[in-house]
Design a protein around this motif. Structure first.
Motif, PDB file in Angstrom:
ATOM      1  N   THR A   1       0.892  -1.554   0.008  1.00  0.00           N
ATOM      2  CA  THR A   1       0.344   0.102   0.111  1.00  0.00           C
ATOM      3  C   THR A   1       1.491   1.095   0.343  1.00  0.00           C
ATOM      4  O   THR A   1       0.071   2.235  -0.207  1.00  0.00           O
ATOM      5  N   ALA A   2       2.573   1.159  -0.220  1.00  0.00           N
ATOM      6  CA  ALA A   2       3.274   2.175  -0.153  1.00  0.00           C
ATOM      7  C   ALA A   2       3.456   2.512  -1.012  1.00  0.00           C
ATOM      8  O   ALA A   2       2.748   2.305  -2.271  1.00  0.00           O
TER       9      ALA A   2
ATOM     10  N   LYS B   1       4.806   3.857  -9.900  1.00  0.00           N
ATOM     11  CA  LYS B   1       5.703   3.031 -11.221  1.00  0.00           C
ATOM     12  C   LYS B   1       4.145   1.699 -10.578  1.00  0.00           C
ATOM     13  O   LYS B   1       3.709   1.300 -12.153  1.00  0.00           O
ATOM     14  N   HIS B   2       3.829   0.971  -9.212  1.00  0.00           N
ATOM     15  CA  HIS B   2       2.964   0.625  -9.329  1.00  0.00           C
ATOM     16  C   HIS B   2       1.565   1.100  -9.123  1.00  0.00           C
ATOM     17  O   HIS B   2       0.634   0.392  -9.075  1.00  0.00           O
ATOM     18  N   THR B   3       1.701   2.254  -7.814  1.00  0.00           N
ATOM     19  CA  THR B   3       0.504   2.212  -7.098  1.00  0.00           C
ATOM     20  C   THR B   3      -0.704   2.781  -8.318  1.00  0.00           C
ATOM     21  O   THR B   3      -0.471   3.478  -8.740  1.00  0.00           O
TER      22      THR B   3
ATOM     23  N   MET C   1      -6.594  -3.075  -7.350  1.00  0.00           N
ATOM     24  CA  MET C   1      -5.489  -3.485  -7.004  1.00  0.00           C
ATOM     25  C   MET C   1      -4.298  -3.963  -8.580  1.00  0.00           C
ATOM     26  O   MET C   1      -5.728  -3.833  -9.669  1.00  0.00           O
ATOM     27  N   GLU C   2      -3.382  -3.813  -8.312  1.00  0.00           N
ATOM     28  CA  GLU C   2      -2.935  -4.356  -9.820  1.00  0.00           C
ATOM     29  C   GLU C   2      -1.657  -5.360  -8.976  1.00  0.00           C
ATOM     30  O   GLU C   2      -1.168  -5.365  -8.276  1.00  0.00           O
TER      31      GLU C   2
ATOM     32  N   TRP D   1      -0.347  -4.187  -5.705  1.00  0.00           N
ATOM     33  CA  TRP D   1      -0.068  -3.092  -5.500  1.00  0.00           C
ATOM     34  C   TRP D   1      -1.676  -2.576  -4.785  1.00  0.00           C
ATOM     35  O   TRP D   1      -2.226  -1.968  -6.203  1.00  0.00           O
ATOM     36  N   ILE D   2      -1.952  -1.993  -4.013  1.00  0.00           N
ATOM     37  CA  ILE D   2      -2.960  -1.207  -4.100  1.00  0.00           C
ATOM     38  C   ILE D   2      -3.630  -0.115  -3.158  1.00  0.00           C
ATOM     39  O   ILE D   2      -2.984   0.842  -2.544  1.00  0.00           O
ATOM     40  N   SER D   3      -5.005   0.491  -4.079  1.00  0.00           N
ATOM     41  CA  SER D   3      -5.064   1.961  -3.486  1.00  0.00           C
ATOM     42  C   SER D   3      -6.613   1.614  -3.074  1.00  0.00           C
ATOM     43  O   SER D   3      -7.313   1.122  -3.900  1.00  0.00           O
ATOM     44  N   GLU D   4      -6.591   3.250  -2.644  1.00  0.00           N
ATOM     45  CA  GLU D   4      -8.355   3.294  -2.292  1.00  0.00           C
ATOM     46  C   GLU D   4      -8.548   4.959  -2.563  1.00  0.00           C
ATOM     47  O   GLU D   4      -8.294   5.619  -2.634  1.00  0.00           O
TER      48      GLU D   4
END
Length: 115
Positions: A14-15, A19-21, A97-98, A106-109
């Protein structure tokens, strides 16, 4: 021999990573039951590569912990960006999520208020 499961696959992340978030583009407020678009682009600050050796395997959208949709991507031919058209009944937190082929997800909300 090289281990198959490395620390990179231990748990979802989650950090922030340029390139991934996942970057979620969605309204902050919607009306109950009305359709709206949610776009997820991988990489908030830089575009994730799409090569045969380094690519995004899939992008998924969740309503809290319930999966709404998932798109599998092909290396080289797919840019890691998707748009889903969804509707909600109540306020929630959308989670994107990717998962790339070389690391855990990798996750974001993005919280959404439903009126």
């Amino acid at each position: 021999p090289v281990p198959e499961i490395t620390p990179a696959f231990d748990k979802n992340k989650t950090a922030h990573d340029p390139k991934h978030t996942p970057k979620i583009t969605a309204p902050d407020k919607v009306k109950a039951g009305e359709w709206f678009d949610v776009t997820i682009a991988i990489g908030k600050d830089a575009v994730h590569p799409s090569m045969d050796t380094h690519f995004v395997r899939y992008i998924a959208l969740y309503n809290n912990d319930v999966e709404i949709s998932r798109t599998y991507l092909h290396p080289v031919f797919s840019q890691p960006t998707v748009t889903y058209t969804i509707r909600l009944k109540q306020s929630t937190t959308l989670r994107a999520m990717e998962e790339a082929n070389h690391t855990a997800g990798w996750i974001s909300e993005h919280p959404i208020t439903v009126e």
